[in-house]
Each structure stands twice: as C-alpha cells, then as structure tokens.
Scaffold this active site. Structure first.
Site, short mmCIF file in Angstrom:
data_model
loop_
_atom_site.label_atom_id
_atom_site.label_comp_id
_atom_site.label_asym_id
_atom_site.label_seq_id
_atom_site.Cartn_x
_atom_site.Cartn_y
_atom_site.Cartn_z
N ILE A 212 -28.13 -32.20 -10.94
CA ILE A 212 -28.99 -33.54 -10.98
C ILE A 212 -28.86 -34.34 -12.37
O ILE A 212 -29.03 -35.50 -12.57
CB ILE A 212 -30.30 -33.60 -10.50
N GLN B 197 -27.18 -33.95 -16.59
CA GLN B 197 -26.78 -33.05 -17.88
C GLN B 197 -27.58 -33.41 -18.79
O GLN B 197 -27.56 -34.60 -19.53
CB GLN B 197 -25.31 -33.20 -18.07
N GLY B 198 -28.31 -32.35 -19.50
CA GLY B 198 -29.27 -32.56 -20.72
C GLY B 198 -28.34 -32.47 -22.01
O GLY B 198 -27.26 -32.60 -22.09
N ALA B 199 -29.21 -32.25 -23.03
CA ALA B 199 -28.42 -32.07 -24.29
C ALA B 199 -27.86 -30.98 -24.70
O ALA B 199 -26.86 -30.93 -25.41
CB ALA B 199 -29.90 -32.08 -25.32
N GLU B 200 -28.04 -29.93 -23.71
CA GLU B 200 -27.24 -28.62 -23.96
C GLU B 200 -27.20 -27.80 -22.54
O GLU B 200 -26.53 -26.92 -22.64
CB GLU B 200 -27.95 -27.62 -24.82
N ASP C 211 -37.46 -29.73 -30.68
CA ASP C 211 -36.64 -30.49 -30.42
C ASP C 211 -37.62 -31.64 -29.58
O ASP C 211 -37.25 -32.08 -28.40
CB ASP C 211 -35.72 -30.16 -29.43
N LYS D 155 -26.85 -28.00 -17.91
CA LYS D 155 -26.95 -28.53 -16.84
C LYS D 155 -27.92 -28.19 -15.91
O LYS D 155 -28.37 -27.19 -15.71
CB LYS D 155 -25.65 -28.39 -16.20
#
Ligand SMILES: Nc1ncnc2c1ncn2[C@@H]1O[C@H](COP(=O)(O)OP(=O)(O)O)[C@@H](O)[C@H]1O
Ligand SMILES: [Mg+2]
Lengths: 225, 315
Positions: free
Chosen positions: A7, A9-12, A125, A14
């Site tokens: 759904i 792809q984030g900062a690091e 973060d 999937k």
C-alpha cells in the site's frame, strides 16, 4: 505473503496490507537496502525492528495509543501489526483541515509528546507522516470535528527508551524541522504543540531551555563552501 | 532576455561565467593549488584570486562573444565561504558593476549549486543533497518560498575515495541518523579513539577508509530517502564537490531505484565551484525582481541556505 498488497513505501520500509488470523493487518517490511553494505544493513534492520517493538509496547503501558503487535519476525525482516483502515496521517490532515481543527490537532500532538517524554520515550523520527489520525467510529470522516478522532503514534524505528533532556529537545527539534519543510499554515503548529506539551511533561522548562540551545546550534552551524 | 555575469571565489577556486537565459556563454576558472597535504589558507587564497581575477574576467568576456554593455546584471558570491577570498572577488564585482553601471546582486553559494543543478538536469522539485568538503545539507524547497535546510552538519571532508576503493574488510562504525538529520561527530571521535587498535587488529588504512565512506554515505543516502518520503518528492539532486564521488552516486542511484525515484547528479564541470552557477542563480533572482542596495552588497562567511527567500520559484 499471500493476500497482502503493497500500500505504501515509507521512509525505510514497504507497507503491506492484508489479513492475518482474520484481522486487518499491516506488515512493515524493512526490505534489504542494496545501496548499503550488507553487514550494516542487517545490523540496522535488526536494531530498528527491536527498537520499534520495544517503544510500541512501552507506549502502551503508559497509555499512548500505538498499533497492537501481532507478529515480529527478524528473519522476514517484518513486523505484523494492527492496521488502521479509517485513518489519515497528520500530514494529510493538516493539508485538508481548517485552522481550528489544526489547532485542536496541535494541542493533541503536544499532549501526546509531553506524555511520551515524561515517560522517557524518545521517538527519534517525529514527523507529521508518523502520526496517524484514526476515526474510532470506523468511517472515513476526518474534517468535521475532532470528536471521534484519536491519535496513533507509529514508526518507532529510531526510538530509544533511555533518555536525557538533550534527547527530548532534539526529538522536538526534529519535529520542528519536519513541520517547517512541509507545512505552511498561518497557525503556528509547533508553538501549539509546545503549549500543550507543558500540560503533560512537568519538566518542560528544562526541555524548552535545551530546545533553545539546540535551535541556536542549528542556526549557528557555519557553512564553508 | 537576461545576460548575467557571475563571480565566484568563496574557496580555492576562482570562477567567472556568463549566462544568457540559462545558456552558458563562458565558464572560466583558475584553481589555487597548494602543496600536497596542505589545505588552502584564506590569505594565500585571496592573493591567488587577486592575481588572477582580471585575467579570468577578460577571458570570460572574450569567450562569451558579448559586449560588456549587453550584460544586465553582475552577480557575485555573497557567502558562505572564507572571508578574504570572498571579499577579494566581491570587490571586483562591485567595481565593474559601478564602472559598467549595472545592478549588483549577492548570491548564496549553495543556492548557486542547486539552481545550476536544476538547470542542467531539468529536475523540477528535487530533494537536494549538498555535499562539499566543509558542509553537508539535505535541502527541500518549501512552498513558502524559503529553502529549508533539513540538516546541516560538517562532513568529514576527507578525500578518501581513492583509498576506499582498495578497502575490503568492513568494520562497523557508529551510525547516527536522527530523523532527517545526520551527525558525524560520533563516527569521527570513534575513529580518532580506535584507529590505532583497529590497525593493530589487522584492518588496513584502506579498509578503514572504505568502512568510513560506506557508513557516512549510507547515512547521507538514508537521510535523503527520509526527506523524499516525507516531502513526497521523487527527485534527488546531488551537488557540491563531494557530489562527484562515484560511490556516493552509485549508492544514491540504487536507493532511487528501490523507490522509483530519479537521481540527478551534476557532472564534474558543474559540481565544482564555478562562476556560471552564480550568474545563473543571480539571473533567476534578477528576473523575479530582486534588487539589492549597495549597502547590502557585502559578504558574509556564514550564510544559511534557509535565510534565502526563493522568490523565483513558483511551486
Ligand atoms: N498501522 C498502520 N495503519 C495504517 N497505516 C499505517 C500504519 N502504519 C503505517 N501506516 C502508513 O504507512 C506509512 C509508513 O509507515 P511507517 O511505519 O512510518 O514506515 P517508514 O518507517 O518506512 O516510514 C505511514 O506514514 C502511514 O501512512
Ligand atoms: Mg514513517
């Protein structure tokens, strides 16, 4: 992973969504980063999964809403957790909501972070992408009132739970920078957050003094072409 | 149509370039080269610039094929950089602007790199990684017309690329990423403290360079990736001297592949400090109506990227 679909792809990682043991589940997959040395990649992946799990659990014990954990699998580099189908990120929310809702949101975020820091949890973060706003009534309505909305804190990969005043100040500073780089509301979100932070963290004065130092350091860093 | 001349001299390179609406008419440069192992010092660098600036100016005008009267605006590097060399070059820019009776604009060196990078790559709204010997930043332009620097920390500034290529064994070093910020102080103090014992343990100097480079670059790439995700951008632009490092470019390229983003890296001719980038960024400012009073045309050794109002950006 059968039945799961990508759904985001984030900062690091999937993010896959599907069903696990009959409940809506999100799988956070810290896939192999081929750009970095395999030893480094492996170390970071494990460190971050562990940090994420630890902080999510610790938040729960102090009454901060985080996704419930279903399965942690270091070999598959994945965390299986509660999925919030009726949610938006705080970032999306701020893009779409009116000023007064943004003010309420800032207040809620501030209280949440104050509580988190009062319990010595450092997120590591803090951005508006890492706060979810979920509708408890299980409907996709967000911008009418804050009544049925709740905040869920996510993405604890860079977190730690032994902390100093400096860590807390830096945590807030990171958030301030992230807000400045994405949000341009006339209402000052960060100030709103700090005001509410005071309510939950009685050591706020120390943290705010440190924050001023950290901000000044940031401003002063010289640049030599 | 705007014709701009740019003067750059913030470090050991003296560059003068002329652009006409983004087209490079001339790009002339002299580098102050120091004996091996010695860094360049402000005083000697300033002397080098002073001795060469008129020659380079002549060359830049001759090569461009334009007449001095065609120039619309004179641009110079206002900072950041070393005081004496900056001042030397700024004085010349100030003087010719007065003689030619042209407006004068001071340009931020980092913005110069970025605008030049955008021009030659065609990147629209990239996350910019600015890496030079003295300074590292991840920059996202915000919609509020201000360039925000997400992180800004002195980089190790070692030219270790060549030695690193010979390294084989990877040793784990402190890795520090805080949100979109990196810090190299931990890794540097660790190196200083442990270097003797690591060498005794059988790691070669090349191994250490290799490990240092792998770790530092991984931090930079990760930070850039975080900025991409948070700002929902799909473009990365690398600029600045260290931007030419092949390993950094390869790592960044791989990261971009893994998230369908596009990498723009500017080539050697433009990664390195030059006058064209100052001319081009200045022309953008000029076009958007920026004017500077004479008394504002000073130089400043410290100059943050986010102090610049990006009036020329529409998005
Ligand atoms: N439990 C969840 N329920 C719904 N959406 C989620 C959940 N966790 C993450 N997301 C969505 O996925 C995005 C990335 O997740 P995150 O944990 O922040 O990964 P990363 O570390 O890669 O940034 C979030 O910004 C959010 O939009
Ligand atoms: Mg995230």
């Amino acid at each position: 992973m059968e039945g799961f679909k990508l759904i985001k792809q984030g900062a690091e990682s999937k993010l896959f969504q599907g069903s696990y043991l009959g409940v809506p589940t999100l799988v956070k997959d810290r896939f192999k980063k081929k750009y970095r040395h395999p030893t480094l990649d492996d170390t970071l992946m494990k460190e971050r999964i562990k940090a994420e799990v630890r902080a999510i659990l610790k938040c729960k014990t102090v009454g901060i809403r985080t996704p419930t954990l279903y399965l942690v699998d270091l070999n598959r580099r994945s965390i299986f957790m509660e999925y919030f189908p009726y949610s938006v990120t705080a970032k999306e929310f701020i893009f779409n909501a009116n000023e007064s809702l943004i003010e309420v949101l800032s207040h809620c975020i501030g209280k949440l972070l104050g509580k988190m820091h009062a319990n010595n949890i450092i997120h590591g973060d803090l951005t508006t992408s890492n706060i979810l706003i979920s509708n408890k009534q299980k409907i996709d309505i967000f911008y009418e009132s804050f009544q049925n909305l709740e905040l869920i804190l996510i993405d604890f990969g860079l977190s730690h739970t032994d902390s100093t005043i400096e860590d807390k100040a830096v945590d807030l500073y990171v958030l301030e920078r992230a807000i400045l780089s994405t949000h341009t509301t006339t209402y000052n979100i960060f100030t709103g957050i700090l005001n509410a932070y005071k309510i939950e963290n009685k050591n706020y004065k120390e943290v705010f003094n440190k924050l001023e130092e950290v901000q000044a350091r940031g401003r002063k860093r010289t640049m030599v072409g | 149509m705007v014709i701009a001349i740019g003067f750059e001299g913030s470090a050991n390179k003296l560059g003068i370039g002329i652009v006409k609406d983004g087209e490079v008419l001339s790009n002339c440069r002299r580098t102050y080269i120091t004996p091996p192992g010695e860094g360049f010092l402000p005083k000697e660098t300033a002397i080098h610039h002073r001795q060469n600036v008129l020659k380079v100016l002549r060359e830049a005008i001759d090569k461009s094929g334009i007449k001095v009267s065609d120039i619309d605006v004179v641009c110079y590097t206002k900072g950041p950089g070393m005081g004496a060399p900056l001042a030397t070059v700024a004085i010349v820019a100030r003087t010719v602007a007065q003689i030619w009776n042209k407006p004068l604009l001071g340009v931020n060196h980092c913005i110069g790199h970025i605008e030049m990078g955008r021009l030659i790559t065609g990147a629209k709204n990239p996350i910019v990684l600015y890496v030079s010997g003295g300074n590292t930043q991840v920059i996202a332009y915000s919609k509020k017309d201000t360039a925000y620097s997400l992180s800004n920390d002195p980089s190790p500034g070692y030219n270790i690329e060549q030695l690193a290529k010979k390294g084989e064994k990877y040793v784990s070093l402190p890795y520090c990423v805080k949100g979109m910020d990196v810090s190299f102080s931990g890794i540097l103090s660790y190196m200083e403290e442990k270097i003797e014992s690591l060498l005794r343990e059988g790691y070669t100097e090349a191994d250490l360079c290799y490990s240092l480079q792998e770790t530092v670059f991984a931090m930079l790439v990760e930070t850039t990736e975080r900025a991409l995700a948070h700002c929902e951008s799909t473009e990365v632009l690398i600029v600045g001297g260290v931007g030419c490092n092949e390993r950094l470019q390869a790592m960044m390229h791989q990261m971009c592949l893994e998230r369908d983003a596009k990498l723009f890296a500017t080539d050697e001719r433009f990664c390195i400090d030059n006058g064209v980038m100052i001319a081009h960024a200045g022309a953008e400012m000029f076009n958007s109506g920026t004017k500077m009073k004479w008394e504002d045309c000073f130089i400043t050794q410290r100059y943050r990227t986010d102090d610049v109002e990006t009036t020329w950006r529409e998005d």
